[in-house]
Design an enzyme around this catalytic site. Structure first.
Site, PDB file in Angstrom:
ATOM      1  N   LYS A  10       0.743  -1.422  -0.164  1.00 15.78           N
ATOM      2  CA  LYS A  10       0.066  -0.048   0.065  1.00 15.78           C
ATOM      3  C   LYS A  10       0.661   1.147  -0.235  1.00 15.78           C
ATOM      4  O   LYS A  10       2.197   1.191   0.172  1.00 15.78           O
ATOM      5  CB  LYS A  10      -0.888  -0.095   1.401  1.00 15.78           C
ATOM      6  CG  LYS A  10      -1.814  -1.237   1.159  1.00 15.78           C
ATOM      7  CD  LYS A  10      -3.073  -0.978   2.125  1.00 15.78           C
ATOM      8  CE  LYS A  10      -4.115  -2.235   2.129  1.00 15.78           C
ATOM      9  NZ  LYS A  10      -5.114  -1.910   3.255  1.00 15.78           N
ATOM     10  N   TYR A  50     -12.183  -1.587  -3.949  1.00 17.31           N
ATOM     11  CA  TYR A  50     -12.908  -1.750  -2.654  1.00 17.31           C
ATOM     12  C   TYR A  50     -14.374  -1.569  -2.533  1.00 17.31           C
ATOM     13  O   TYR A  50     -15.044  -1.391  -1.635  1.00 17.31           O
ATOM     14  CB  TYR A  50     -11.943  -0.862  -1.713  1.00 17.31           C
ATOM     15  CG  TYR A  50     -10.889  -1.443  -1.164  1.00 17.31           C
ATOM     16  CD1 TYR A  50     -10.752  -2.366  -0.570  1.00 17.31           C
ATOM     17  CD2 TYR A  50      -9.617  -0.612  -1.713  1.00 17.31           C
ATOM     18  CE1 TYR A  50      -9.578  -2.975   0.026  1.00 17.31           C
ATOM     19  CE2 TYR A  50      -8.122  -1.122  -1.286  1.00 17.31           C
ATOM     20  CZ  TYR A  50      -8.277  -2.056  -0.478  1.00 17.31           C
ATOM     21  OH  TYR A  50      -6.921  -2.515   0.129  1.00 17.31           O
ATOM     22  N   ASN A 113      -2.204   0.208   6.622  1.00 11.30           N
ATOM     23  CA  ASN A 113      -1.784  -1.086   7.095  1.00 11.30           C
ATOM     24  C   ASN A 113      -0.632  -1.751   6.207  1.00 11.30           C
ATOM     25  O   ASN A 113      -0.773  -3.045   6.356  1.00 11.30           O
ATOM     26  CB  ASN A 113      -2.971  -1.822   7.619  1.00 11.30           C
ATOM     27  CG  ASN A 113      -3.752  -2.318   6.365  1.00 11.30           C
ATOM     28  OD1 ASN A 113      -3.766  -1.844   5.498  1.00 11.30           O
ATOM     29  ND2 ASN A 113      -4.826  -3.198   6.764  1.00 11.30           N
ATOM     30  N   HIS A 116      -2.099  -5.356   1.544  1.00  8.85           N
ATOM     31  CA  HIS A 116      -3.530  -6.213   1.317  1.00  8.85           C
ATOM     32  C   HIS A 116      -3.243  -7.659   1.097  1.00  8.85           C
ATOM     33  O   HIS A 116      -2.256  -7.901   0.353  1.00  8.85           O
ATOM     34  CB  HIS A 116      -4.305  -5.485   0.135  1.00  8.85           C
ATOM     35  CG  HIS A 116      -5.495  -6.179  -0.041  1.00  8.85           C
ATOM     36  ND1 HIS A 116      -6.639  -5.999   0.419  1.00  8.85           N
ATOM     37  CD2 HIS A 116      -5.670  -7.047  -1.334  1.00  8.85           C
ATOM     38  CE1 HIS A 116      -7.571  -7.005  -0.211  1.00  8.85           C
ATOM     39  NE2 HIS A 116      -6.849  -7.732  -1.136  1.00  8.85           N
ATOM     40  N   GLU A 127      -9.535  -9.990  -7.747  1.00 10.52           N
ATOM     41  CA  GLU A 127      -8.441  -8.974  -7.504  1.00 10.52           C
ATOM     42  C   GLU A 127      -7.476  -9.203  -8.481  1.00 10.52           C
ATOM     43  O   GLU A 127      -6.870  -8.090  -8.942  1.00 10.52           O
ATOM     44  CB  GLU A 127      -8.226  -9.048  -6.013  1.00 10.52           C
ATOM     45  CG  GLU A 127      -9.176  -8.534  -5.014  1.00 10.52           C
ATOM     46  CD  GLU A 127      -9.005  -8.900  -3.577  1.00 10.52           C
ATOM     47  OE1 GLU A 127      -9.957  -8.579  -2.951  1.00 10.52           O
ATOM     48  OE2 GLU A 127      -7.882  -9.283  -3.191  1.00 10.52           O
TER      49      GLU A 127
HETATM   50  P1  CMP Z   1      -7.521  -4.732   3.537  1.00 11.79           P
HETATM   51  O1  CMP Z   1      -7.135  -5.855   3.947  1.00 11.79           O
HETATM   52  O2  CMP Z   1      -6.855  -3.848   2.340  1.00 11.79           O
HETATM   53  O3  CMP Z   1      -8.951  -4.390   3.098  1.00 11.79           O
HETATM   54  C1  CMP Z   1      -9.924  -3.401   3.551  1.00 11.79           C
HETATM   55  C2  CMP Z   1      -9.372  -2.366   3.973  1.00 11.79           C
HETATM   56  O4  CMP Z   1     -10.063  -1.654   4.830  1.00 11.79           O
HETATM   57  C3  CMP Z   1      -8.312  -2.932   5.198  1.00 11.79           C
HETATM   58  O5  CMP Z   1      -7.397  -3.627   4.644  1.00 11.79           O
HETATM   59  C4  CMP Z   1      -8.051  -1.576   5.911  1.00 11.79           C
HETATM   60  O6  CMP Z   1      -6.967  -1.112   5.302  1.00 11.79           O
HETATM   61  C5  CMP Z   1      -9.240  -0.760   5.736  1.00 11.79           C
HETATM   62  N1  CMP Z   1      -9.957  -0.637   7.079  1.00 11.79           N
HETATM   63  C6  CMP Z   1     -10.690  -1.606   7.771  1.00 11.79           C
HETATM   64  N2  CMP Z   1     -11.121  -1.327   8.968  1.00 11.79           N
HETATM   65  C7  CMP Z   1     -10.808   0.079   8.748  1.00 11.79           C
HETATM   66  C8  CMP Z   1     -11.202   0.969   9.868  1.00 11.79           C
HETATM   67  N3  CMP Z   1     -12.057   0.731  11.049  1.00 11.79           N
HETATM   68  N4  CMP Z   1     -10.757   2.300   9.589  1.00 11.79           N
HETATM   69  C9  CMP Z   1     -10.221   2.358   8.509  1.00 11.79           C
HETATM   70  N5  CMP Z   1      -9.781   1.621   7.526  1.00 11.79           N
HETATM   71  C10 CMP Z   1     -10.188   0.288   7.714  1.00 11.79           C
END
Ligand code: CMP
Length: 138
Positions: A10, A50, A113, A116, A127
């Site tokens: 990311k 998303y 984070n 993914h 995806e």
């Molecule tokens: P990812 O696994 O890429 O899939 C969905 C994404 O939404 C997740 O990682 C997080 O980065 C994001 N996400 C999930 N929960 C939250 C939250 N409470 N606040 C902000 N982003 C979130």
């Protein structure tokens, strides 16, 4: 069980120049890279990727973040790829991720984070197809 999963490094991790270290950890865990590109998602493409989270309160933030800078997208191959890769990256919120996981080491927060990983074989296919043509994968 399928042997392929999809990942994205990311914008937070890409900007921090963690790409090399993350790819090294992925390969050391036994995953083979069968497609890979550095690219940047437009807001519209990030929204499409998303779309499943459209109704969630964090959707706008997620789309803004994922289109904020370059990412690396890849298809990875290994036995039991989806499940093993989710173990390797750790919990969505790095505060809850196990020691040694990619998110524990490189992620800042639940939103930013680092990486993914697909959550099912079906989504891994969707995806991977979103980013790569047949010509662009091994
Ligand atoms: P990812 O696994 O890429 O899939 C969905 C994404 O939404 C997740 O990682 C997080 O980065 C994001 N996400 C999930 N929960 C939250 C939250 N409470 N606040 C902000 N982003 C979130």
């Amino acid at each position: 069980m399928s042997n392929r999963t999809f990942t994205m490094i990311k914008p937070d991790a890409f900007a921090s120049q963690y790409t090399g270290a993350i790819l090294q950890q992925i390969e050391a865990a036994g995953f083979k890279i069968v497609a890979m590109k550095a690219t940047r998602l437009s807001e519209s493409k990030a929204g499409e990727f998303y779309a499943v989270h459209k109704e969630r309160p964090f959707y706008g933030e997620l789309v803004a973040f994922m289109s904020s800078g370059p990412i690396v997208a890849a298809i990875l191959e290994k036995e039991n790829a989806v499940e093993d890769f989710r173990k390797l990256i750790g919990a969505t919120n790095p505060a809850n991720a196990e020691e040694g996981t990619i998110r524990k080491k490189f992620a800042r927060s639940v939103g930013e984070n680092a990486i993914h990983g697909s959550d099912s074989n079906e989504n891994a296919k969707i995806e991977g197809d979103f980013f790569f043509s047949a010509f662009e994968r091994i």
